[in-house]
Motif scaffolding. Structure first.
Motif, PDB file in Angstrom:
ATOM      1  N   VAL A  95       0.824  -1.207   0.000  1.00  0.00           N
ATOM      2  CA  VAL A  95       0.000   0.000   0.000  1.00  0.00           C
ATOM      3  C   VAL A  95       0.865   1.266   0.000  1.00  0.00           C
ATOM      4  CG1 VAL A  95      -1.943   1.137   1.185  1.00  0.00           C
ATOM      5  CG2 VAL A  95      -1.758  -1.331   1.232  1.00  0.00           C
ATOM      6  N   LEU A  96       2.178   1.089   0.060  1.00  0.00           N
ATOM      7  CA  LEU A  96       3.105   2.223   0.155  1.00  0.00           C
ATOM      8  C   LEU A  96       2.898   3.286  -0.925  1.00  0.00           C
ATOM      9  CD1 LEU A  96       5.527   3.471   1.627  1.00  0.00           C
ATOM     10  CD2 LEU A  96       7.023   2.089   0.174  1.00  0.00           C
ATOM     11  N   PRO A  97       2.689   2.931  -2.204  1.00  0.00           N
ATOM     12  CA  PRO A  97       2.483   3.984  -3.214  1.00  0.00           C
ATOM     13  C   PRO A  97       1.305   4.902  -2.892  1.00  0.00           C
ATOM     14  CG  PRO A  97       2.945   1.895  -4.291  1.00  0.00           C
ATOM     15  CD  PRO A  97       2.741   1.596  -2.835  1.00  0.00           C
ATOM     16  N   GLN A  98       0.260   4.350  -2.317  1.00  0.00           N
ATOM     17  CA  GLN A  98      -0.889   5.184  -1.969  1.00  0.00           C
ATOM     18  C   GLN A  98      -0.567   6.131  -0.815  1.00  0.00           C
ATOM     19  OE1 GLN A  98      -4.759   3.067  -1.939  1.00  0.00           O
ATOM     20  NE2 GLN A  98      -3.608   1.248  -2.521  1.00  0.00           N
ATOM     21  N   VAL A  99       0.208   5.627   0.155  1.00  0.00           N
ATOM     22  CA  VAL A  99       0.612   6.487   1.267  1.00  0.00           C
ATOM     23  C   VAL A  99       1.526   7.601   0.767  1.00  0.00           C
ATOM     24  CG1 VAL A  99       1.801   6.562   3.501  1.00  0.00           C
ATOM     25  CG2 VAL A  99       0.340   4.603   2.930  1.00  0.00           C
ATOM     26  N   GLU A 100       2.417   7.265  -0.158  1.00  0.00           N
ATOM     27  CA  GLU A 100       3.315   8.285  -0.713  1.00  0.00           C
ATOM     28  C   GLU A 100       2.525   9.399  -1.395  1.00  0.00           C
ATOM     29  OE1 GLU A 100       6.060   6.298  -3.265  1.00  0.00           O
ATOM     30  OE2 GLU A 100       7.286   5.531  -1.616  1.00  0.00           O
ATOM     31  N   ARG A 101       1.475   9.038  -2.094  1.00  0.00           N
ATOM     32  CA  ARG A 101       0.653  10.063  -2.742  1.00  0.00           C
ATOM     33  C   ARG A 101       0.001  10.991  -1.720  1.00  0.00           C
ATOM     34  NH1 ARG A 101      -0.699   5.813  -6.378  1.00  0.00           N
ATOM     35  NH2 ARG A 101      -2.634   5.373  -5.245  1.00  0.00           N
ATOM     36  N   CYS A 102      -0.273  10.463  -0.547  1.00  0.00           N
ATOM     37  CA  CYS A 102      -0.886  11.289   0.506  1.00  0.00           C
ATOM     38  C   CYS A 102       0.058  12.389   0.980  1.00  0.00           C
ATOM     39  CB  CYS A 102      -1.303  10.419   1.688  1.00  0.00           C
ATOM     40  SG  CYS A 102      -2.663   9.287   1.326  1.00  0.00           S
ATOM     41  N   PHE A 103       1.366  12.166   0.875  1.00  0.00           N
ATOM     42  CA  PHE A 103       2.323  13.207   1.247  1.00  0.00           C
ATOM     43  C   PHE A 103       2.112  14.453   0.390  1.00  0.00           C
ATOM     44  CE2 PHE A 103       4.425   9.952   3.589  1.00  0.00           C
ATOM     45  CZ  PHE A 103       5.344  10.566   4.415  1.00  0.00           C
ATOM     46  N   VAL A 104       1.732  14.250  -0.848  1.00  0.00           N
ATOM     47  CA  VAL A 104       1.538  15.360  -1.785  1.00  0.00           C
ATOM     48  C   VAL A 104       0.092  15.843  -1.776  1.00  0.00           C
ATOM     49  CG1 VAL A 104       1.679  16.075  -4.197  1.00  0.00           C
ATOM     50  CG2 VAL A 104       3.399  14.518  -3.258  1.00  0.00           C
ATOM     51  N   ASP A 105      -0.835  14.889  -1.850  1.00  0.00           N
ATOM     52  CA  ASP A 105      -2.246  15.235  -2.033  1.00  0.00           C
ATOM     53  C   ASP A 105      -3.019  15.365  -0.732  1.00  0.00           C
ATOM     54  OD1 ASP A 105      -1.679  15.033  -4.736  1.00  0.00           O
ATOM     55  OD2 ASP A 105      -2.379  12.954  -4.870  1.00  0.00           O
ATOM     56  N   GLY A 106      -2.438  14.895   0.373  1.00  0.00           N
ATOM     57  CA  GLY A 106      -3.183  14.851   1.618  1.00  0.00           C
ATOM     58  C   GLY A 106      -4.152  13.688   1.621  1.00  0.00           C
ATOM     59  N   GLY A 107      -5.120  13.715   2.529  1.00  0.00           N
ATOM     60  CA  GLY A 107      -6.079  12.627   2.606  1.00  0.00           C
ATOM     61  C   GLY A 107      -5.486  11.398   3.242  1.00  0.00           C
ATOM     62  N   GLY A 108      -6.079  10.248   2.962  1.00  0.00           N
ATOM     63  CA  GLY A 108      -5.620   9.020   3.590  1.00  0.00           C
ATOM     64  C   GLY A 108      -5.861   7.823   2.710  1.00  0.00           C
ATOM     65  N   VAL A 109      -5.726   6.636   3.293  1.00  0.00           N
ATOM     66  CA  VAL A 109      -5.918   5.368   2.585  1.00  0.00           C
ATOM     67  C   VAL A 109      -6.926   4.548   3.377  1.00  0.00           C
ATOM     68  CG1 VAL A 109      -4.809   3.284   1.693  1.00  0.00           C
ATOM     69  CG2 VAL A 109      -3.521   5.445   1.791  1.00  0.00           C
ATOM     70  N   PRO A 110      -8.058   4.184   2.790  1.00  0.00           N
ATOM     71  CA  PRO A 110      -9.077   3.423   3.521  1.00  0.00           C
ATOM     72  C   PRO A 110      -8.536   2.096   4.038  1.00  0.00           C
ATOM     73  CG  PRO A 110      -9.956   4.264   1.457  1.00  0.00           C
ATOM     74  CD  PRO A 110      -8.473   4.497   1.412  1.00  0.00           C
ATOM     75  N   ILE A 111      -9.039   1.697   5.189  1.00  0.00           N
ATOM     76  CA  ILE A 111      -8.564   0.454   5.791  1.00  0.00           C
ATOM     77  C   ILE A 111      -8.857  -0.746   4.902  1.00  0.00           C
ATOM     78  CG2 ILE A 111     -10.678  -0.018   7.098  1.00  0.00           C
ATOM     79  CD1 ILE A 111      -8.806  -0.888   9.418  1.00  0.00           C
ATOM     80  N   ALA A 112      -9.879  -0.643   4.052  1.00  0.00           N
ATOM     81  CA  ALA A 112     -10.198  -1.741   3.138  1.00  0.00           C
ATOM     82  C   ALA A 112      -9.043  -2.042   2.195  1.00  0.00           C
ATOM     83  CB  ALA A 112     -11.456  -1.410   2.341  1.00  0.00           C
ATOM     84  N   GLU A 113      -8.251  -1.012   1.851  1.00  0.00           N
ATOM     85  CA  GLU A 113      -7.105  -1.227   0.962  1.00  0.00           C
ATOM     86  C   GLU A 113      -6.057  -2.101   1.652  1.00  0.00           C
ATOM     87  OE1 GLU A 113      -6.906  -0.254  -2.145  1.00  0.00           O
ATOM     88  OE2 GLU A 113      -8.866   0.732  -2.092  1.00  0.00           O
ATOM     89  N   PHE A 114      -5.847  -1.873   2.944  1.00  0.00           N
ATOM     90  CA  PHE A 114      -4.889  -2.688   3.692  1.00  0.00           C
ATOM     91  C   PHE A 114      -5.409  -4.112   3.853  1.00  0.00           C
ATOM     92  CE2 PHE A 114      -3.866   1.643   4.828  1.00  0.00           C
ATOM     93  CZ  PHE A 114      -2.479   1.644   4.900  1.00  0.00           C
ATOM     94  N   ALA A 115      -6.707  -4.242   4.105  1.00  0.00           N
ATOM     95  CA  ALA A 115      -7.293  -5.574   4.252  1.00  0.00           C
ATOM     96  C   ALA A 115      -7.158  -6.368   2.964  1.00  0.00           C
ATOM     97  CB  ALA A 115      -8.762  -5.455   4.659  1.00  0.00           C
ATOM     98  N   ALA A 116      -7.375  -5.705   1.825  1.00  0.00           N
ATOM     99  CA  ALA A 116      -7.246  -6.384   0.541  1.00  0.00           C
ATOM    100  C   ALA A 116      -5.808  -6.828   0.293  1.00  0.00           C
ATOM    101  CB  ALA A 116      -7.726  -5.470  -0.585  1.00  0.00           C
ATOM    102  N   ALA A 117      -4.845  -5.984   0.665  1.00  0.00           N
ATOM    103  CA  ALA A 117      -3.434  -6.325   0.477  1.00  0.00           C
ATOM    104  C   ALA A 117      -3.010  -7.466   1.402  1.00  0.00           C
ATOM    105  CB  ALA A 117      -2.562  -5.102   0.721  1.00  0.00           C
ATOM    106  N   ALA A 118      -3.576  -7.503   2.608  1.00  0.00           N
ATOM    107  CA  ALA A 118      -3.198  -8.529   3.582  1.00  0.00           C
ATOM    108  C   ALA A 118      -3.762  -9.894   3.207  1.00  0.00           C
ATOM    109  CB  ALA A 118      -3.677  -8.131   4.972  1.00  0.00           C
TER     110      ALA A 118
END
Length: 358
Positions: free
Chosen positions: A115-138
C-alpha cells in the motif's frame, strides 16, 4: 561539499547499509516463514538439496536464500560438510505458533509495502488510505501478527493483569471488543469464559467475515460480530467490560469513540484499553528501541486510515500523556496504567466516575 566530520559520515554510511540489508533480510525471513523453510531447517543440519526436499521447494532458490541467511547472521554454515544449521538459540524466534516468532510480523511489513504507493501520494495530495485497501493487500494474512500474541498472552497476560477481571468473566459478563479485527481475541475469550457473552465490532467487513468463519469453526455460540463504526456505538445495550486492543488511536474520531465507550459502560463496568507504551514527547522516545518501528507503522497505517475517514490522524504514537488526558476528558477515571506482556504495549484500566460513591 566539504564534510566537517568524515568519520561521522562513514559511520552513518555503515548505518544506512545496515538498514538496507535489514530490509532485504526481512523480506527473506518472510519467505522462510511462509514457505516453511525455517521449520524444515529447525529439524537439524542440512545441505541445500536436503532442505529443498524437506520443504518441497526448488533447490536453486533455497541455496541462494541460505546464502543470505548465513551472511546475515541468521543461520550457520559448515563448509566441510556443506551443511547449514539454524542455531537452537535462533529457532524460537523464527519457528512455532508462538508470540516470539517474528515471521507473522513480516507479513504485516509486506502489506504495508503493498500500500506504500498510496501512502506516498498522501504526502503530496493529503487525505488518507481506507482500511479496506490494507485488508485487501493482507488477504489471508490479515490479523496474523496479533494471533499468536493472543494465543499466548490474552487471558493471563492481558486480561489477567487487570484486578478482578478474570473472576468477573468467569462469573458471567457482557463484553464488547472495539476494533476487533479478525476477531481472534473475542473467539478465544468466548471459549475461555462460557458464562460470558462477547460482541466484536469492527468497521472492516473483510475482517468480520474472517471472524465469523473462525467463530463457527470454534463453535463459539456466546460470541457475535458486527460491522459498525465505533463512533456510532449506542448507549444501549450496556456492557460490563469493554476492551480495545491497539485500536483506539486508529479511529477517525477517537474522542467521540471514547465518549461512546463511557456511555455504553454498565454501572460498575471496566474499560480495558491496550495501546502503545510510549511518551507523547518525541525526545522521551529517542532511546526506546521500539520507537522507530512504531512511528513507521503509525505513518504507514494508523495515520492514513484515520485521515481516510476524515479523522484526526492521531497515530499510534499519541503517547501515555495524551491518552490519559483524552480518557479523562471523555469522562473516565484512569485507575491504573499497567505493564503488558509486550514491552511496546501498556494496559489502561478505566472506570466511569459516576460509579464512585458520592
Amino acid at each position: 561539499m566539504e564534510i566537517a566530520d568524515a568519520d561521522r559520515t562513514r559511520a552513518f554510511g555503515a548505518r544506512l547499509l545496515e538498514l538496507l540489508t535489514g530490509n532485504v533480510l526481512t523480506m527473506l525471513i518472510g519467505i522462510g516463514h511462509r514457505t516453511g523453510l525455517f521449520e524444515a531447517a529447525a529439524r537439524g543440519p542440512v545441505t541445500s538439496g536436503e532442505l529443498a526436499v524437506r520443504a518441497g521447494l526448488a533447490e536453486r532458490y533455497v541455496r541462494e536464500w541460505l546464502g543470505a541467511m548465513v551472511t546475515g547472521g541468521i543461520m550457520e554454515y559448515d563448509p566441510t560438510s556443506e551443511r547449514y544449521e539454524l542455531p537452537p538459540e535462533h529457532a524460537p524466534l523464527l519457528t512455532g505458533a508462538t508470540a516470539s516468532n517474528i515471521g507473522p510480523a513480516t507479513g504485516s511489513m509486506r502489506t504495508l509495502a503493498a500500500v506504500l504507493p498510496q501512502v506516498e501520494r498522501c504526502f503530496v495530495d493529503g487525505g488518507g488510505v481506507p482500511i479496506a485497501e490494507f485488508a485487501a493487500a493482507a488477504g489471508d494474512g490479515l490479523g496474523e501478527s496479533w494471533r499468536h500474541v493472543y494465543d499466548e498472552h490474552l487471558v493471563d497476560g492481558f486480561l489477567g493483569r487487570v484486578p478482578g477481571l478474570l473472576d468477573r468473566l468467569r462469573a458471567g459478563a457482557h463484553v464488547l471488543d472495539l476494533g476487533c479485527g479478525t476477531g481472534h481475541a473475542i473467539n478465544l475469550m468466548a471459549r475461555a469464559f462460557p458464562r460470558s457473552t462477547f460482541t466484536g465490532l469492527d468497521v472492516a467487513a473483510d475482517a468480520i467475515a474472517q471472524a465469523e468463519t473462525e467463530r463457527a469453526a470454534m463453535g463459539a455460540l456466546n460470541a457475535k460480530f458486527l460491522v459498525a463504526d465505533a463512533a456510532r456505538l449506542a448507549p444501549e445495550p450496556t456492557f460490563d467490560v469493554i476492551t480495545a486492543f491497539d485500536a483506539i488511536h486508529d479511529q477517525a474520531d477517537p474522542e467521540t469513540v471514547l465518549r461512546r465507550v463511557r456511555d455504553a459502560l454498565a454501572p460498575g463496568g471496566v474499560f480495558v484499553m491496550v495501546d502503545a507504551k510510549f511518551s507523547s514527547n518525541l525526545e522521551e522516545n529517542i532511546a526506546n528501541p521500539y520507537a522507530p518501528m512504531c512511528y513507521g507503522i503509525s505513518l504507514l497505517f494508523c495515520v492514513p486510515t484515520s485521515l481516510a475517514g476524515g479523522g484526526a490522524g492521531l497515530g499510534a504514537m499519541w503517547g501515555q500523556e495524551r491518552a490519559t488526558a483524552m480518557l479523562t476528558d471523555a469522562g473516565f477515571t484512569v485507575e491504573a496504567v499497567l505493564d503488558s506482556p509486550r514491552p511496546q504495549n501498556c494496559i489502561y484500566v478505566c472506570a466511569n466516575p459516576a460509579d464512585a460513591p458520592g
